[in-house]
Scaffold this active site. Structure first.
Site, PDB file in Angstrom:
ATOM      1  N   CYS A 154       0.795  -1.225   0.000  1.00  0.00           N
ATOM      2  CA  CYS A 154       0.000   0.000   0.000  1.00  0.00           C
ATOM      3  C   CYS A 154       0.829   1.277   0.000  1.00  0.00           C
ATOM      4  O   CYS A 154       0.315   2.362  -0.274  1.00  0.00           O
ATOM      5  CB  CYS A 154      -0.944  -0.020   1.188  1.00  0.00           C
ATOM      6  SG  CYS A 154      -1.873  -1.574   1.313  1.00  0.00           S
ATOM      7  N   HIS A 192      -3.730   6.339   0.956  1.00  0.00           N
ATOM      8  CA  HIS A 192      -4.071   4.988   0.521  1.00  0.00           C
ATOM      9  C   HIS A 192      -5.513   4.702   0.910  1.00  0.00           C
ATOM     10  O   HIS A 192      -5.918   4.923   2.054  1.00  0.00           O
ATOM     11  CB  HIS A 192      -3.125   3.977   1.175  1.00  0.00           C
ATOM     12  CG  HIS A 192      -3.633   2.579   1.140  1.00  0.00           C
ATOM     13  ND1 HIS A 192      -3.990   1.954  -0.038  1.00  0.00           N
ATOM     14  CD2 HIS A 192      -3.869   1.679   2.142  1.00  0.00           C
ATOM     15  CE1 HIS A 192      -4.403   0.730   0.233  1.00  0.00           C
ATOM     16  NE2 HIS A 192      -4.350   0.542   1.549  1.00  0.00           N
ATOM     17  N   ASN A 195     -10.248  -1.715  -1.932  1.00  0.00           N
ATOM     18  CA  ASN A 195      -8.829  -1.550  -1.612  1.00  0.00           C
ATOM     19  C   ASN A 195      -8.004  -2.327  -2.632  1.00  0.00           C
ATOM     20  O   ASN A 195      -7.939  -3.555  -2.584  1.00  0.00           O
ATOM     21  CB  ASN A 195      -8.567  -2.050  -0.194  1.00  0.00           C
ATOM     22  CG  ASN A 195      -7.126  -1.874   0.246  1.00  0.00           C
ATOM     23  OD1 ASN A 195      -6.215  -1.713  -0.571  1.00  0.00           O
ATOM     24  ND2 ASN A 195      -6.888  -1.923   1.547  1.00  0.00           N
TER      25      ASN A 195
END
Length: 334
Positions: free
Chosen positions: A112, A259, A289
């Site tokens: 990430c 993120h 995500n």
């Protein structure tokens, strides 16, 4: 010498999985509450014979429709879903795209925080005169690592790939970047089996964790509470350090793009940092995500409404444990 992002493109796989689809698999879970709290309504997963490399190639081809591939002199590829243990997937991508054989190419394994790391690497290569046009690629297929019974991770993670053209500019559009690492938390988000330390185990036992989630050591495991605590302990303070490093006040940043982990976590940090909602971009609804792809996807989407120069703070954090961030300026649609 300056650096700028000239363009960003991204792709999702064709297979769209909605919360309604997941609700049929996990009928006892309240996906309406999940949507309200986490902010994810759908995600995309690759097919059985589709890989991160396939997505990366599509994202790059989409970008190179409007940019000369012969001017690309470096390829940086961020993935935790490599085509092989070796060779480097970036070398394969260079060949598939027909990039010059004089171009540099390498992979790096980050999650990430990967995109912000990549931007800093690109900045260093350009500022030092080693490259002028860098193709920065992120591609991830966590869906291949998830256990069918792991409702939490299946609800959160999606697959995607992005391609960014980072280029030399007479004017500097990149500020300073900072980084952080806490390897003591390496096992908070992990696929334990399948590499050198622990081989893939076809007889791995099923483990139950959280609220009726199932996985094995061959699959992706995330300790959600510990990751949440790490994020909310480390990232707000880190963001303040970034502001100081770049000599800028909170209110002088037009947009913060973190993120895209989940909306609850993001809003928790936003409030801690005292950032107004309109200056804090959340872009989770469609794709979920997507690990290293979330920041470039959000940056691309946000830029569609830009018609003047804006300062953007980018912050990535997650698996490793790893975090990084930096300040950039964009002036138009990417």
């Amino acid at each position: 010498m300056g650096v700028t992002i000239k363009a960003i493109e991204y792709v999702y796989p064709e297979n769209k999985v909605t919360n309604e689809d997941l609700g049929k698999i996990f009928p006892d879970y309240d996906f309406a509450q999940f949507e309200s709290k986490v902010g994810i309504f759908s995600r995309y997963w690759v097919g059985e014979n589709e890989t991160a490399f396939d997505l990366a190639k599509k994202a790059c081809e989409k970008l190179l429709q409007n940019h000369d591939k012969d001017t690309v002199d470096y390829l940086i590829y961020c993935t935790q879903s490599p085509e092989y243990f070796l060779p480097t997937t970036a070398c394969m991508l260079q060949n598939e795209l027909g990039l010059p054989k004089t171009a540099g190419a390498f992979d790096y394994n980050l999650g990430c925080s990967g995109y912000t790391y990549g931007l800093s690497l690109a900045k260093g290569l350009i500022n030092s005169g080693q490259a002028k046009n860098i193709l920065l690629v992120t591609a991830e297929t966590y869906s291949k690592y998830m256990h069918p019974g792991d409702r939490s991770n299946r609800a959160i993670f999606g697959d995607a790939a992005t391609a960014s053209l980072v280029s030399f500019s007479e004017e500097e559009h990149f500020g300073d970047f900072l980084f952080g690492t806490d390897g003591a938390g390496y096992d908070k988000l992990i696929v334990k089996n399948g590499a050198s330390r622990f081989p893939f185990d076809p007889k791995a036992e099923e483990i139950t964790y959280g609220t009726n989630n199932t996985y094995t050591d061959n699959n992706l495991y995330m300790n959600g509470p510990d990751v949440f605590n790490f994020t909310n302990t480390v990232i707000p303070a880190f963001t303040r350090e970034l502001l100081v490093k770049n000599g800028i006040a909170n209110e002088d940043v037009q947009q913060f793009i973190f993120h895209q982990a989940n909306a609850f976590m993001l809003n928790f940090m936003r409030k801690s940092l005292k950032i107004a909602p309109e200056n804090f971009y959340i872009d989770l609804k469609e794709g979920g995500n997507t690990v290293s792809c979330t920041i470039p996807i959000a940056l691309k989407d946000y830029s569609q409404n830009i018609n003047e120069a804006q300062k953007i703070m980018l912050v990535g954090f997650g698996v490793g444990l790893s975090w990084s961030g930096g300040l950039i300026t964009i002036k138009n649609k990417l």
